[in-house]
Scaffold this motif. Structure first.
Motif, mmCIF file in Angstrom:
data_model
loop_
_atom_site.group_PDB
_atom_site.id
_atom_site.type_symbol
_atom_site.label_atom_id
_atom_site.label_comp_id
_atom_site.label_asym_id
_atom_site.label_seq_id
_atom_site.Cartn_x
_atom_site.Cartn_y
_atom_site.Cartn_z
ATOM 1 N N THR A 11 42.578 -44.523 -19.519
ATOM 2 C CA THR A 11 43.917 -44.129 -19.075
ATOM 3 C C THR A 11 44.386 -42.888 -19.820
ATOM 4 O OG1 THR A 11 44.429 -46.444 -18.622
ATOM 5 C CG2 THR A 11 46.284 -44.939 -18.802
ATOM 6 N N ALA A 12 44.134 -42.807 -21.120
ATOM 7 C CA ALA A 12 44.509 -41.627 -21.895
ATOM 8 C C ALA A 12 43.762 -40.395 -21.408
ATOM 9 C CB ALA A 12 44.246 -41.865 -23.379
ATOM 10 N N LEU A 18 45.354 -35.102 -15.865
ATOM 11 C CA LEU A 18 46.488 -34.792 -14.993
ATOM 12 C C LEU A 18 47.442 -33.796 -15.646
ATOM 13 C CD1 LEU A 18 47.348 -38.316 -13.553
ATOM 14 C CD2 LEU A 18 46.537 -36.341 -12.281
ATOM 15 N N GLY A 19 47.668 -33.958 -16.935
ATOM 16 C CA GLY A 19 48.558 -33.036 -17.640
ATOM 17 C C GLY A 19 48.010 -31.617 -17.689
ATOM 18 N N VAL A 20 46.731 -31.484 -17.989
ATOM 19 C CA VAL A 20 46.118 -30.155 -18.038
ATOM 20 C C VAL A 20 46.125 -29.522 -16.650
ATOM 21 C CG1 VAL A 20 43.927 -28.946 -18.409
ATOM 22 C CG2 VAL A 20 44.731 -30.608 -20.078
ATOM 23 N N TYR A 21 45.810 -30.309 -15.631
ATOM 24 C CA TYR A 21 45.835 -29.803 -14.258
ATOM 25 C C TYR A 21 47.242 -29.326 -13.886
ATOM 26 C CZ TYR A 21 45.598 -29.711 -9.180
ATOM 27 O OH TYR A 21 45.687 -29.321 -7.871
ATOM 28 N N GLY A 22 48.246 -30.107 -14.252
ATOM 29 C CA GLY A 22 49.615 -29.727 -13.937
ATOM 30 C C GLY A 22 50.062 -28.469 -14.653
ATOM 31 N N ARG A 31 57.794 -28.757 -13.212
ATOM 32 C CA ARG A 31 56.511 -29.454 -13.083
ATOM 33 C C ARG A 31 55.632 -29.220 -14.303
ATOM 34 N NH1 ARG A 31 54.797 -30.024 -6.887
ATOM 35 N NH2 ARG A 31 56.891 -30.270 -6.083
ATOM 36 N N LYS A 32 55.699 -28.028 -14.864
ATOM 37 C CA LYS A 32 54.955 -27.762 -16.096
ATOM 38 C C LYS A 32 55.493 -28.618 -17.245
ATOM 39 C CE LYS A 32 53.288 -23.099 -15.313
ATOM 40 N NZ LYS A 32 51.863 -23.278 -15.469
ATOM 41 N N LEU A 33 56.795 -28.785 -17.298
ATOM 42 C CA LEU A 33 57.407 -29.626 -18.329
ATOM 43 C C LEU A 33 56.972 -31.083 -18.175
ATOM 44 C CD1 LEU A 33 59.424 -29.806 -20.681
ATOM 45 C CD2 LEU A 33 61.200 -30.162 -18.976
ATOM 46 N N LEU A 38 53.212 -35.572 -19.834
ATOM 47 C CA LEU A 38 52.027 -36.396 -19.589
ATOM 48 C C LEU A 38 50.991 -36.210 -20.691
ATOM 49 C CD1 LEU A 38 51.203 -36.301 -15.778
ATOM 50 C CD2 LEU A 38 51.698 -38.270 -17.175
ATOM 51 N N LEU A 39 50.786 -34.969 -21.101
ATOM 52 C CA LEU A 39 49.846 -34.703 -22.191
ATOM 53 C C LEU A 39 50.284 -35.396 -23.478
ATOM 54 C CD1 LEU A 39 48.944 -30.940 -21.709
ATOM 55 C CD2 LEU A 39 47.376 -32.847 -21.752
ATOM 56 N N GLY A 40 51.571 -35.329 -23.773
ATOM 57 C CA GLY A 40 52.076 -35.992 -24.970
ATOM 58 C C GLY A 40 51.905 -37.493 -24.909
ATOM 59 N N SER A 41 52.148 -38.068 -23.750
ATOM 60 C CA SER A 41 51.962 -39.512 -23.588
ATOM 61 C C SER A 41 50.502 -39.906 -23.783
ATOM 62 C CB SER A 41 52.427 -39.947 -22.204
ATOM 63 O OG SER A 41 53.800 -39.697 -22.054
#
Length: 105
Positions: A11-12, A18-22, A31-33, A38-41
């Motif tokens: 999941t991580a 997903l975060g890098v893609y976004g 959306r970047k924020l 997501l990356l932080g989570s």
């Protein structure tokens, strides 16, 4: 590593992807924020999972680091949203790719 920890690691990794893609593909700042959140989570989840892997009892230091990171992330998100709102009110758009010279004529 047992099956439950493997699911959390997967999941991580998925959240990181997903975060890098976004961050790389989104033109809208909001959306970047969200992608940065997501990356932080993903990082927080990975920290907790890796501390649980080493011992049967969770390490309180890693929990304190994750909790502090979550507080900083919420503060960063609030500040970024306030700045984004101010920029959007001033310029009329929140896209990074918008042409600023078009309104100067």
């Amino acid at each position: 590593m047992n099956a439950t920890l493997s699911i959390y690691v997967a999941t991580a990794v998925a959240l990181t992807g997903l975060g890098v893609y976004g961050v790389l593909t989104a033109a809208d700042v909001l959306r970047k924020l969200l992608a940065l959140n997501l990356l932080g989570s993903a990082v927080f989840l990975l920290l907790v999972v890796l501390s649980a892997r080493a011992e049967a009892v969770l390490d309180p230091l890693s929990q304190a680091l994750v909790l502090t990171g979550m507080v900083v992330a919420v503060a960063f998100t609030g500040l970024a949203l306030a700045l984004l709102t101010a920029v959007q009110r001033r310029s009329g758009h929140a896209d990074l790719d918008a042409d600023d010279d078009a309104g100067a004529d």
